[in-house]
Design a protein around this motif. Structure first.
Motif, PDB file in Angstrom:
ATOM      1  N   SER A 132       0.819  -1.206   0.000  1.00  0.00           N
ATOM      2  CA  SER A 132       0.000   0.000   0.000  1.00  0.00           C
ATOM      3  C   SER A 132       0.855   1.260   0.000  1.00  0.00           C
ATOM      4  N   GLN A 133       1.921   1.257   0.784  1.00  0.00           N
ATOM      5  CA  GLN A 133       2.790   2.429   0.897  1.00  0.00           C
ATOM      6  C   GLN A 133       3.453   2.757  -0.434  1.00  0.00           C
ATOM      7  N   TYR A 134       4.040   1.743  -1.069  1.00  0.00           N
ATOM      8  CA  TYR A 134       4.761   2.009  -2.307  1.00  0.00           C
ATOM      9  C   TYR A 134       3.821   2.270  -3.480  1.00  0.00           C
ATOM     10  N   PHE A 135       2.608   1.746  -3.445  1.00  0.00           N
ATOM     11  CA  PHE A 135       1.627   2.078  -4.493  1.00  0.00           C
ATOM     12  C   PHE A 135       1.369   3.581  -4.487  1.00  0.00           C
ATOM     13  N   LYS A 136       1.179   4.166  -3.312  1.00  0.00           N
ATOM     14  CA  LYS A 136       0.906   5.596  -3.217  1.00  0.00           C
ATOM     15  C   LYS A 136       2.121   6.423  -3.595  1.00  0.00           C
ATOM     16  N   GLN A 183     -15.663   3.534  -5.563  1.00  0.00           N
ATOM     17  CA  GLN A 183     -16.260   3.351  -4.243  1.00  0.00           C
ATOM     18  C   GLN A 183     -16.293   4.707  -3.539  1.00  0.00           C
ATOM     19  N   VAL A 184     -17.451   5.068  -2.974  1.00  0.00           N
ATOM     20  CA  VAL A 184     -17.577   6.315  -2.221  1.00  0.00           C
ATOM     21  C   VAL A 184     -18.327   6.030  -0.931  1.00  0.00           C
ATOM     22  N   PRO A 185     -18.208   6.901   0.087  1.00  0.00           N
ATOM     23  CA  PRO A 185     -18.968   6.710   1.324  1.00  0.00           C
ATOM     24  C   PRO A 185     -20.466   6.660   1.072  1.00  0.00           C
ATOM     25  N   ALA A 186     -21.185   5.937   1.913  1.00  0.00           N
ATOM     26  CA  ALA A 186     -22.616   5.710   1.713  1.00  0.00           C
ATOM     27  C   ALA A 186     -23.405   7.012   1.666  1.00  0.00           C
ATOM     28  N   GLU A 187     -22.984   8.016   2.448  1.00  0.00           N
ATOM     29  CA  GLU A 187     -23.768   9.248   2.527  1.00  0.00           C
ATOM     30  C   GLU A 187     -23.724  10.091   1.260  1.00  0.00           C
ATOM     31  N   SER A 314     -13.552  -1.962 -12.575  1.00  0.00           N
ATOM     32  CA  SER A 314     -14.307  -2.304 -11.370  1.00  0.00           C
ATOM     33  C   SER A 314     -13.875  -1.375 -10.247  1.00  0.00           C
ATOM     34  N   PRO A 315     -14.759  -1.083  -9.303  1.00  0.00           N
ATOM     35  CA  PRO A 315     -14.425  -0.113  -8.250  1.00  0.00           C
ATOM     36  C   PRO A 315     -13.366  -0.641  -7.298  1.00  0.00           C
ATOM     37  N   SER A 316     -12.531   0.267  -6.805  1.00  0.00           N
ATOM     38  CA  SER A 316     -11.504  -0.078  -5.830  1.00  0.00           C
ATOM     39  C   SER A 316     -11.885   0.510  -4.472  1.00  0.00           C
ATOM     40  N   TYR A 317     -11.103   0.175  -3.461  1.00  0.00           N
ATOM     41  CA  TYR A 317     -11.395   0.628  -2.103  1.00  0.00           C
ATOM     42  C   TYR A 317     -10.445   1.735  -1.648  1.00  0.00           C
ATOM     43  N   TYR A 318      -9.782   2.381  -2.584  1.00  0.00           N
ATOM     44  CA  TYR A 318      -8.950   3.514  -2.235  1.00  0.00           C
ATOM     45  C   TYR A 318      -9.815   4.745  -1.963  1.00  0.00           C
ATOM     46  N   PRO A 319      -9.291   5.747  -1.240  1.00  0.00           N
ATOM     47  CA  PRO A 319     -10.022   7.012  -1.070  1.00  0.00           C
ATOM     48  C   PRO A 319     -10.318   7.660  -2.418  1.00  0.00           C
ATOM     49  N   ILE A 320     -11.324   8.529  -2.454  1.00  0.00           N
ATOM     50  CA  ILE A 320     -11.748   9.145  -3.715  1.00  0.00           C
ATOM     51  C   ILE A 320     -10.587   9.885  -4.380  1.00  0.00           C
ATOM     52  N   ARG A 321      -9.810  10.598  -3.596  1.00  0.00           N
ATOM     53  CA  ARG A 321      -8.695  11.352  -4.174  1.00  0.00           C
ATOM     54  C   ARG A 321      -7.691  10.420  -4.833  1.00  0.00           C
ATOM     55  N   THR A 322      -7.399   9.295  -4.202  1.00  0.00           N
ATOM     56  CA  THR A 322      -6.474   8.327  -4.796  1.00  0.00           C
ATOM     57  C   THR A 322      -7.051   7.727  -6.063  1.00  0.00           C
ATOM     58  N   GLN A 323      -8.358   7.451  -6.063  1.00  0.00           N
ATOM     59  CA  GLN A 323      -8.997   6.905  -7.266  1.00  0.00           C
ATOM     60  C   GLN A 323      -8.897   7.891  -8.430  1.00  0.00           C
ATOM     61  N   TYR A 326      -5.239   7.782  -9.767  1.00  0.00           N
ATOM     62  CA  TYR A 326      -4.806   6.650 -10.596  1.00  0.00           C
ATOM     63  C   TYR A 326      -5.506   6.648 -11.952  1.00  0.00           C
ATOM     64  N   ILE A 327      -6.653   7.323 -12.084  1.00  0.00           N
ATOM     65  CA  ILE A 327      -7.261   7.490 -13.411  1.00  0.00           C
ATOM     66  C   ILE A 327      -6.347   8.332 -14.290  1.00  0.00           C
ATOM     67  N   VAL A 328      -5.831   9.424 -13.736  1.00  0.00           N
ATOM     68  CA  VAL A 328      -4.878  10.263 -14.465  1.00  0.00           C
ATOM     69  C   VAL A 328      -3.613   9.469 -14.798  1.00  0.00           C
ATOM     70  N   ALA A 329      -3.125   8.692 -13.829  1.00  0.00           N
ATOM     71  CA  ALA A 329      -1.911   7.900 -14.049  1.00  0.00           C
ATOM     72  C   ALA A 329      -2.104   6.889 -15.179  1.00  0.00           C
ATOM     73  N   CYS A 330      -3.264   6.254 -15.235  1.00  0.00           N
ATOM     74  CA  CYS A 330      -3.532   5.283 -16.307  1.00  0.00           C
ATOM     75  C   CYS A 330      -3.478   5.956 -17.678  1.00  0.00           C
ATOM     76  N   CYS A 331      -3.991   7.182 -17.779  1.00  0.00           N
ATOM     77  CA  CYS A 331      -3.961   7.907 -19.055  1.00  0.00           C
ATOM     78  C   CYS A 331      -2.530   8.287 -19.436  1.00  0.00           C
ATOM     79  N   LEU A 332      -1.732   8.689 -18.458  1.00  0.00           N
ATOM     80  CA  LEU A 332      -0.335   9.023 -18.740  1.00  0.00           C
ATOM     81  C   LEU A 332       0.440   7.795 -19.219  1.00  0.00           C
ATOM     82  N   LEU A 333       0.234   6.665 -18.549  1.00  0.00           N
ATOM     83  CA  LEU A 333       0.906   5.432 -18.960  1.00  0.00           C
ATOM     84  C   LEU A 333       0.413   4.975 -20.326  1.00  0.00           C
TER      85      LEU A 333
END
Length: 396
Positions: A132-136, A183-187, A314-323, A326-333
């Motif tokens: 988790s640490q090195y992914f971020k 994935q986002v909080p229920a509220e 498919s949805p991941s369980y990272y915080p919204i900001r991290t999600q 990684y969308i931006v990162a996928c486009c760069l790659l």
């Protein structure tokens, strides 16, 4: 006296044995490194291979181009280039416990296969916290490559002979929105629920004529309209900019206004409607046919992007900001791979499937308002296309 002499001899013999063992181990290590396949081993420090835990990395990345592509979605030369860019530009550094190439391999493996943390632990022999640490850490480094990897827009020139784009002089590419499940909080799920009932973020994507991303803007709720996302993107100080005199192709969900050329509504448009020998019967239909053929590049880019990176499917369980990151990162790659990999199996696989309808400037366009001048611009273009189409048919 004899006992002291015997002890000295014994200690000397033990020292000799340890020295011989050390020399033997040194030669064994040198032989092991030399026996490795060094054909693709780069001369930088992050590819030096002396740790037992790197055995899996050797098999995954350095074994062959096929295994490297299957595991990281890029060939070895592209992987080396990415590692070098992340070190020199992204600020990624090796640590006592993990070199740069293993950090990058873990990151790419997560994006490519979207496996659970416990599976990645087994694959690389690392703890869940380390994964988790090195992914971020790598994610932040990849996002720093935006200035290097985002495509600089280039307009279609007057002398263009590309059958798909030559009609759209001054066009910079195409844009559209796509929904990516998160994935986002229920509220706050209600705000992210799109019209199909899925919890998504509405991502604005802009790409060039060859399918490389120029701009990406994630973060808006799935319930937001595409036109609203675009308005927000161009209103931001460091957001999306369109230079005066140029434009992008957009679909009918956007306003036909300066900088954004939309098709005629109420006319046949999608490419599937022109199959089976059907031909346009008016300037508006001819324009829509040409427009659809060129604008399809953004649909293709989104399709290849999602096919390459499983984390976008498919949805991941990272915080919204991290999600969003990684969308931006996928486009760069995606851009890096498109530039390096001429023979890309993902692109070939996507093209083999019958797809459904899928820079800072001095005077950028800051509003999205329809005008008579822009409507006349589209009308003249449509008439020119239709006259050329009829002339070509009559000459056969």
């Amino acid at each position: 006296m004899d006992e002291d002499r015997q002890q000295v001899i014994l200690h000397t013999m033990l020292a000799c044995i340890w020295i011989m063992y050390a020399i033997r181990k040194m030669f064994f290590d040198m032989f092991s490194v030399a026996a490795c396949d060094t054909k693709y081993i780069h001369d930088r420090s992050y590819t030096l291979d002396f740790h037992k835990k790197r055995r899996r990395l050797r098999e995954m990345v350095y074994g062959s181009d096929i295994t490297c592509f299957n595991q990281t979605r890029m060939y070895r030369t592209t992987f080396f280039r990415l590692c070098s860019m992340l070190e020199t530009i992204g600020g990624l550094k090796p640590t006592r416990h993990m070199l740069v190439d293993e950090q990058v391999a873990i990151f790419l493996h997560v994006l490519a296969h979207h496996m659970k943390n416990r599976v990645i632990q087994f694959e690389f022999g690392r703890s869940g916290e380390t994964i988790s640490q090195y992914f971020k850490i790598v994610l932040k480094a990849v996002v720093r490559l935006q200035g290097e990897l985002f495509k600089t827009p280039e307009p279609i020139l007057e002398d263009s002979v590309d059958e798909r784009w030559k009609w759209f002089k001054g066009c910079l590419g195409a844009l559209d929105g796509t929904h990516i499940r998160i994935q986002v909080p229920a509220e706050i799920k209600g705000r992210y629920r799109n019209r199909k009932g899925d919890i998504t973020t509405n991502v604005l994507g802009v790409c060039s004529q060859n399918g490389e991303f120029i701009f990406i803007f994630p973060g808006w709720e799935g319930s937001a309209a595409d036109s609203r996302v675009l308005r927000d993107a161009i209103a931001r100080p460091n957001g999306f900019k369109v230079s005066q005199g140029n434009y992008y192709l957009v679909d009918a969900g956007y306003t036909n206004c300066e900088g954004f050329l939309a098709p005629y509504r109420g006319q046949r448009y999608h490419l599937s409607e022109w199959r089976n020998g059907r031909h346009p019967e008016s300037p508006q239909e001819c324009f829509n046919m040409r427009h659809s053929s060129a604008r399809n590049v953004i649909e293709r880019a989104f399709g290849i992007l999602k096919m390459r990176w499983a984390i976008l499917r498919s949805p991941s369980y990272y915080p919204i900001r991290t999600q969003n990151r990684y969308i931006v990162a996928c486009c760069l790659l995606h851009n890096l791979i498109m530039r390096d990999n001429m023979d890309d199996p993902i692109v070939a696989e996507f093209d083999s499937i019958d797809q459904p309808n899928l820079q800072e400037d001095n005077n950028p366009i800051l509003t999205m308002e329809p005008s008579n001048a822009w409507g006349a611009f589209r009308e003249n273009m449509a008439n020119e296309m239709f006259h050329a189409f009829r002339a070509r048919r009559s000459s056969r």
